[in-house]
Design a protein around this motif. Sequence first.
Motif, PDB file in Angstrom:
ATOM      1  N   GLU A 677       4.510 -87.026  49.313  1.00 20.72           N
ATOM      2  CA  GLU A 677       3.652 -86.756  48.164  1.00 20.72           C
ATOM      3  C   GLU A 677       2.384 -86.010  48.571  1.00 20.72           C
ATOM      4  N   GLN A 678       2.155 -85.933  49.869  1.00 21.31           N
ATOM      5  CA  GLN A 678       0.968 -85.213  50.336  1.00 21.31           C
ATOM      6  C   GLN A 678       1.044 -83.724  49.975  1.00 21.31           C
ATOM      7  N   HIS A 679       2.258 -83.256  49.733  1.00 20.70           N
ATOM      8  CA  HIS A 679       2.424 -81.830  49.415  1.00 20.70           C
ATOM      9  C   HIS A 679       2.273 -81.548  47.922  1.00 20.70           C
ATOM     10  N   ASP A 680       2.001 -82.565  47.114  1.00 17.53           N
ATOM     11  CA  ASP A 680       1.894 -82.299  45.678  1.00 17.53           C
ATOM     12  C   ASP A 680       0.688 -81.423  45.353  1.00 17.53           C
ATOM     13  N   SER A 681      -0.299 -81.405  46.240  1.00 15.76           N
ATOM     14  CA  SER A 681      -1.454 -80.527  46.004  1.00 15.76           C
ATOM     15  C   SER A 681      -1.039 -79.059  46.089  1.00 15.76           C
ATOM     16  N   ILE A 682      -0.056 -78.763  46.961  1.00 13.25           N
ATOM     17  CA  ILE A 682       0.462 -77.393  47.056  1.00 13.25           C
ATOM     18  C   ILE A 682       1.109 -77.003  45.738  1.00 13.25           C
ATOM     19  N   ALA A 683       1.902 -77.937  45.203  1.00 11.72           N
ATOM     20  CA  ALA A 683       2.588 -77.671  43.942  1.00 11.72           C
ATOM     21  C   ALA A 683       1.597 -77.437  42.817  1.00 11.72           C
ATOM     22  N   LYS A 684       0.583 -78.289  42.738  1.00 14.79           N
ATOM     23  CA  LYS A 684      -0.388 -78.157  41.660  1.00 14.79           C
ATOM     24  C   LYS A 684      -1.153 -76.839  41.764  1.00 14.79           C
ATOM     25  N   THR A 685      -1.500 -76.463  42.992  1.00 12.41           N
ATOM     26  CA  THR A 685      -2.230 -75.204  43.196  1.00 12.41           C
ATOM     27  C   THR A 685      -1.372 -74.012  42.784  1.00 12.41           C
ATOM     28  N   GLN A 686      -0.092 -74.036  43.168  1.00 10.92           N
ATOM     29  CA  GLN A 686       0.791 -72.930  42.797  1.00 10.92           C
ATOM     30  C   GLN A 686       0.937 -72.844  41.285  1.00 10.92           C
ATOM     31  N   PHE A 687       1.063 -73.987  40.629  1.00 10.98           N
ATOM     32  CA  PHE A 687       1.207 -74.001  39.173  1.00 10.98           C
ATOM     33  C   PHE A 687      -0.022 -73.401  38.501  1.00 10.98           C
TER      34      PHE A 687
END
Length: 853
Positions: A677-687
């Motif tokens: 879940e640490q990578h969810d910030s990457i997802a949010k930034t891309q979105f």
Amino acid sequence: MQQCQAKHLKDYRSPDFTISHVVLEFDLNGVNTKVKATSQVKRLRADATQLALHGESLNLDSVLVDREKVNYQVEATQLVIEVDSDAFELVIETQIDPEANTSLEGLYMSDGAYCTQCEAEGFRKITYFLDRPDVLAKYDVRIEADQAAFPYILSNGNLVEKGELPNGRHFAVWEDPFPKPAYLFALVAGDFDLLEDSFITMNERKVLLQVFVDKGNLHKAHHAMASLKKSMAWDEQRFGLEYDLDIYMIVAVDFFNMGAMENKGLNVFNTKYVLADKESATDDDYHGIESVVGHEYFHNWTGNRVTCRDWFQLSLKEGLTVFRDQEFSSDLGSRAVNRISAIRVMKNQQFAEDSGPMAHPIRPESVIEMNNFYTVTVYNKGAEVIRMMHTLLGEDNFQAGMRLYFERHDGQAVTCDDFVNAMQDASDLDLTQFKLWYSQAGTPVVSIDDHFDPQKKQYTLTVSQTLPDTPGQTNKQAMHIPFDLELLGSDGQSLVNQVLDITQESQRFVFDGLTYKPTPSLFQNFSAPIRLQYEFSDEQLVNLMRFASSEVARWEASVQLISQAIWLNITRIQSGSAMVLAPQIVDGYRGVLLDPQLDSALVAEIFTLPSAASLIEQVDSIDLDALEIAREFVEEELAAQCEDELLVKYRQLHHIDSVGARALKSRCLMMLLKVSEQHDSIAKTQFEQADNMTDTLAVLSAVNNSGLVLRDELMAAFERKWIDTPLVMDKWLMLQGGQNREDIIDRLAALEEHAAFSFTNPNRVRSLVGGFVAQNLYRFHAKDGSGYRYLTDILKKLNGTNPQIASRLVTPLIQYQKFDDCRKQQIKKCLKELLTLPDLSKDLYEKVSKALL
């Protein structure tokens, strides 16, 4: 049920009468639309005294033969007229109600516009006619409509006259100089935005190009127009085929059962395959538009100028034209990625059809409802059969065969045999045995044993083929199968690369002069639609992933490698052992990710694990619960072991603007979110930073089944932004249907009331319901049967309004043979319930009854 009696290819009989010319007059006036058809009829059999015309849902006003009243009888689906002349003029006046036509066949309303869909047998809902493809007539069409509401009134061919009428109405007259069957007739009337351009043909003819779209969507029509011009240029360059009318029109409508329709000069398209801009359409959408626009344009010759004698010959036009659109996409883009896409359709969908109750040859032998045979077998396997011919003949001989085909049959309605005969005569290659691909159903199983003799320096392949029994077919003959083979050395050197012919049940191929056992790359590029049985070692597959000269073979090796890992873990689950993922498998995938020479799009395909549906098609029976656990473990473990490399690759690709880069970036993100879940910030930034729909949807797809709190936040934000854009909301609905959540049935029921959803619109139904049954396999096949129950209730509702869509949605329900007894019994109970419906459509009856045999 008399209406559900099957028709058989063997019973084909040429028509007693034909129609050479027809004048159609339409008075478009809502529920009281009037149609007058004036036909020039000729008797073909001297003993024929009754002219039987097809008709459905028509109100008959009058029938005149040579301006005189005549004896006739109206039956359920026919108008039978007593005749005693060899040639005569027939005038029929009817009334129809397009607004009540929810079947979306014939003439109907699509969001305020009139449009038609006549393939396969929809013209009979417009007027009484010889609605069969071997009756070719020239059409003149006069349309009257309200000018303010319907400023554009269109039909096939060239516009020859237009003008104003009293009471705010106007008219247009269209003339199509080329004889065509009724299924190619088209009419559209509405208020649209219009994009115009032109194309200069190879013989210096200027063709007017027009794309009509709903008001406000003009900026989304440019890619479709560009795709059309590319298609016209490519067909001239590759096949020497030139467009033949003065105008080519495409109209995009939102209510459409199919993807598009190739009506001569006036293509009617689902909006999904026309509208696109960077913000609202993904790279896949752009590719889909280019492919479908090409497909329908290519039909102008392979389907329109030369058409089908009867509907059993459907693959004559569709298989050939799918092959042509695949070649078009491959010549313009990545040949490997396009080939992989075609193979996925075959292995995920067509193989399932071949092993199920609806198995049929690409030229079916019998049919109850013709709409049921617009299948992946007829289209996609049909294209593979054309591709095999291309492989056997080579490009030059194949093109010579195409030229001979058009020279012989331009303006005719012909058979699949006519096409194969042209190929055979142009190449002097005997295709007699090859024709079995048209008549024998099922997927051949090819087993290969190999042996290396170091003393003789000989490598031997023993190839055996069998063709399983399918409904109505047993004891089948050996097929003619092209076998594309490469033999690789341990250092990756290509030792042998050639195409062999398999024509017997068992054959041996011997290769001399080898100093060690090679790694075989078998049926490269999917050279034939077969199931391969060969015991590959992990080491062999890693070698193929690294060194096979064919990029498609590298991908196929990766699929086989990861599939073997999943099957191994299913066995370990069943025996109570811990799951594992071998280091050499991880190293093979890591090597692909780190190889700077590989195209990003190909790497993305390799890192896309085989779907559960494709894995199920590899075996005779499946432990679905173990499959879910094993597949998820393998993907998560592979992601965890390659986490650092995936993160580096994601960052490298983040700002690269290319289709391949976006595809691989999406795969990296999907796998990273499976690790932590640490990578969810990457997802949010891309979105938040995405400037295109591909990157936006990649995030939503990645989080859709992640269980992250972020999912609901992003899905809600997407909904707020796109709520008024139906095609984009279709993506949202599909994601909703695909969520692997315990309350999915309740969620689906709630979404049926959503402002973005409508049961009357096929796109909306395909997105939500289709997204659930096709992409949410584990929830659809839930042990409690809730998924089956949900789909059954949906099918009951659609049965009375749009049987075509119901029939397409039922497919996962009838392909139950590989599941456990508990699931089988629940599915059968639902199917039996459908079979008892008092008004069950032919579309559903055919599939459900066959599934219960």
